[in-house]
Motif scaffolding. Sequence first.
Motif, mmCIF file in Angstrom:
data_model
loop_
_atom_site.group_PDB
_atom_site.id
_atom_site.type_symbol
_atom_site.label_atom_id
_atom_site.label_comp_id
_atom_site.label_asym_id
_atom_site.label_seq_id
_atom_site.Cartn_x
_atom_site.Cartn_y
_atom_site.Cartn_z
ATOM 1 N N PHE A 43 0.833 -1.169 0.129
ATOM 2 C CA PHE A 43 0.203 -0.019 0.011
ATOM 3 C C PHE A 43 0.943 1.253 0.182
ATOM 4 C CE2 PHE A 43 -1.926 3.338 3.031
ATOM 5 C CZ PHE A 43 -3.083 3.673 2.195
ATOM 6 N N LEU A 44 1.910 1.179 0.717
ATOM 7 C CA LEU A 44 2.749 2.530 1.051
ATOM 8 C C LEU A 44 3.915 2.710 -0.401
ATOM 9 C CD1 LEU A 44 3.935 2.327 4.545
ATOM 10 C CD2 LEU A 44 2.492 3.722 3.752
ATOM 11 N N GLY A 45 3.794 1.438 -1.151
ATOM 12 C CA GLY A 45 4.838 1.373 -2.466
ATOM 13 C C GLY A 45 6.087 1.035 -1.965
ATOM 14 N N THR A 46 6.269 0.732 -0.949
ATOM 15 C CA THR A 46 7.975 0.100 -0.320
ATOM 16 C C THR A 46 8.169 -1.562 -1.036
ATOM 17 O OG1 THR A 46 7.101 -0.374 1.633
ATOM 18 C CG2 THR A 46 8.210 1.642 1.417
ATOM 19 N N LEU A 47 6.773 -2.119 -1.233
ATOM 20 C CA LEU A 47 7.177 -3.448 -1.754
ATOM 21 C C LEU A 47 6.170 -3.623 -3.074
ATOM 22 C CD1 LEU A 47 7.048 -5.520 1.384
ATOM 23 C CD2 LEU A 47 9.050 -5.232 0.164
ATOM 24 N N SER A 48 6.560 -4.517 -3.923
ATOM 25 C CA SER A 48 5.832 -4.880 -5.087
ATOM 26 C C SER A 48 4.658 -5.780 -4.804
ATOM 27 C CB SER A 48 6.714 -5.329 -6.210
ATOM 28 O OG SER A 48 6.023 -6.019 -7.180
ATOM 29 N N LEU A 49 3.658 -5.522 -5.042
ATOM 30 C CA LEU A 49 2.482 -6.694 -4.888
ATOM 31 C C LEU A 49 2.857 -8.047 -5.484
ATOM 32 C CD1 LEU A 49 -0.506 -7.360 -3.802
ATOM 33 C CD2 LEU A 49 -1.404 -6.495 -6.029
ATOM 34 N N LYS A 50 3.270 -7.986 -6.582
ATOM 35 C CA LYS A 50 3.419 -9.281 -7.633
ATOM 36 C C LYS A 50 4.672 -10.035 -6.761
ATOM 37 C CE LYS A 50 5.960 -10.035 -11.873
ATOM 38 N NZ LYS A 50 6.460 -9.626 -13.090
ATOM 39 N N TYR A 51 5.854 -9.353 -6.460
ATOM 40 C CA TYR A 51 6.830 -9.973 -5.711
ATOM 41 C C TYR A 51 6.634 -10.488 -4.213
ATOM 42 C CZ TYR A 51 9.586 -8.913 -10.068
ATOM 43 O OH TYR A 51 10.208 -8.499 -11.387
ATOM 44 N N SER A 52 5.929 -9.735 -3.689
ATOM 45 C CA SER A 52 5.451 -10.131 -2.373
ATOM 46 C C SER A 52 4.586 -11.058 -2.473
ATOM 47 C CB SER A 52 4.588 -8.770 -1.726
ATOM 48 O OG SER A 52 5.333 -7.692 -1.535
ATOM 49 N N LEU A 53 3.619 -11.372 -3.245
ATOM 50 C CA LEU A 53 2.770 -12.597 -3.283
ATOM 51 C C LEU A 53 3.602 -13.844 -3.904
ATOM 52 C CD1 LEU A 53 -0.326 -11.183 -5.425
ATOM 53 C CD2 LEU A 53 -0.264 -11.814 -3.001
ATOM 54 N N ILE A 54 4.398 -13.642 -4.680
ATOM 55 C CA ILE A 54 5.188 -14.765 -5.207
ATOM 56 C C ILE A 54 6.088 -15.413 -3.997
ATOM 57 C CG2 ILE A 54 7.039 -15.588 -6.536
ATOM 58 C CD1 ILE A 54 5.925 -13.713 -8.714
ATOM 59 N N THR A 55 6.927 -14.334 -3.414
ATOM 60 C CA THR A 55 7.667 -14.566 -2.244
ATOM 61 C C THR A 55 7.055 -15.165 -1.139
ATOM 62 O OG1 THR A 55 9.152 -12.711 -2.857
ATOM 63 C CG2 THR A 55 9.436 -13.673 -0.643
ATOM 64 N N ALA A 56 5.896 -14.802 -0.830
ATOM 65 C CA ALA A 56 4.967 -15.295 0.329
ATOM 66 C C ALA A 56 4.403 -16.477 -0.131
ATOM 67 C CB ALA A 56 4.089 -14.200 0.653
ATOM 68 N N MET A 57 3.900 -16.845 -1.181
ATOM 69 C CA MET A 57 3.528 -18.218 -1.570
ATOM 70 C C MET A 57 4.583 -19.393 -1.379
ATOM 71 S SD MET A 57 1.073 -16.994 -4.826
ATOM 72 C CE MET A 57 -0.074 -16.011 -4.574
ATOM 73 N N VAL A 58 5.735 -18.887 -2.016
ATOM 74 C CA VAL A 58 6.974 -19.794 -2.181
ATOM 75 C C VAL A 58 7.256 -20.122 -0.762
ATOM 76 C CG1 VAL A 58 9.291 -20.341 -2.828
ATOM 77 C CG2 VAL A 58 7.432 -19.176 -4.656
ATOM 78 N N GLY A 59 7.561 -19.192 0.203
ATOM 79 C CA GLY A 59 7.929 -19.230 1.460
ATOM 80 C C GLY A 59 6.918 -20.239 2.360
ATOM 81 N N ALA A 60 5.729 -19.928 2.120
ATOM 82 C CA ALA A 60 4.638 -20.555 2.771
ATOM 83 C C ALA A 60 4.698 -22.247 2.186
ATOM 84 C CB ALA A 60 3.238 -20.195 2.502
ATOM 85 N N ILE A 61 4.727 -22.258 1.016
ATOM 86 C CA ILE A 61 4.938 -23.681 0.601
ATOM 87 C C ILE A 61 6.223 -24.443 0.776
ATOM 88 C CG2 ILE A 61 5.085 -25.191 -1.611
ATOM 89 C CD1 ILE A 61 3.327 -23.091 -2.976
ATOM 90 N N MET A 62 7.496 -23.748 1.063
ATOM 91 C CA MET A 62 8.574 -24.406 1.352
ATOM 92 C C MET A 62 8.409 -24.625 2.939
ATOM 93 S SD MET A 62 10.933 -24.485 -0.957
ATOM 94 C CE MET A 62 12.269 -24.727 -0.055
ATOM 95 N N GLY A 63 7.780 -23.905 3.706
ATOM 96 C CA GLY A 63 7.613 -24.231 5.134
ATOM 97 C C GLY A 63 6.660 -25.466 5.466
#
Length: 194
Positions: A43-63
Motif C-alpha cells: 500500500f505504501l509502495g515500498t514493496l511490489s504486490l507481484k513479488y510480495s505475493l510470489i515470495t510469500a507463496m513460495v515461503g509458505a509452500i517451502m515451510g
Amino acid sequence: MFDLGTFIEHYGYTAIFITLILGIVGLPLPDEILLTYVGYNVFLGTLSLKYSLITAMVGAIMGISVSYLLGLKLGLPFIKRFGPKLNITETRIEWAQNSFKAYGGFFLIVGYFLPGVRHITAYLAGMSTYRYFSFALFASIGAIIWTSSFILLGVFLGNNWTIVGNVFHQTSKIIWIALLALLIYFYIRANRAK
C-alpha cells in the motif's frame, strides 16, 4: 511485530520468505499479521504486490513442505514406538491415517486460516503417509489463497492494517478453546467405548 517489521523493512522479500518458512514450520510468529504488514508495505509502495505475493507463496509452500517431511520421517516411527505407552494403538493410528487420506486436502487448505493448526496439518499429513503429490497440490492451493488473502487485506486496509492483529488475537483464543473442547469430547467418547 516491530522486530519483524524492521526485518522486513531492511531485508524485504528475503525476510518475507525466511519468516514464513520458520513460522509455518512451527516458530511462534504472527504469520497473518506479518502478511497483512507486507500488504501495508505494498500500500505504501515500498514493496511490489507481484513479488510480495510470489515470495510469500513460495515461503509458505517451502515451510509446509519441511513440516510434511518432519512428520514423514519423525512422526510415524515415534508414534509406533512410544504410542502404546500413551494408549495410542495401531487401530487409532490406522484410523488417523484413513481420516487424513479421506479429508486431508480440506484440512490442508482450511488449516492455513487457523492459527496454530497450520503448523500441525502438514506434520499430520507426513505422519499419516499422505501421498506427497496430493499433499503438494492442496498445500499449494492453501498457500496461494492464504497468502493472497492477507496481503491483499493489508493493501485494502492501508493505514488500518493493525486491525487484523486484534481480530486474530481474539479469534485464536476461541479456536484453541474449541479445539480443546473437541479433544476432551473425543477422549471421553473413546474411553466410554472401552
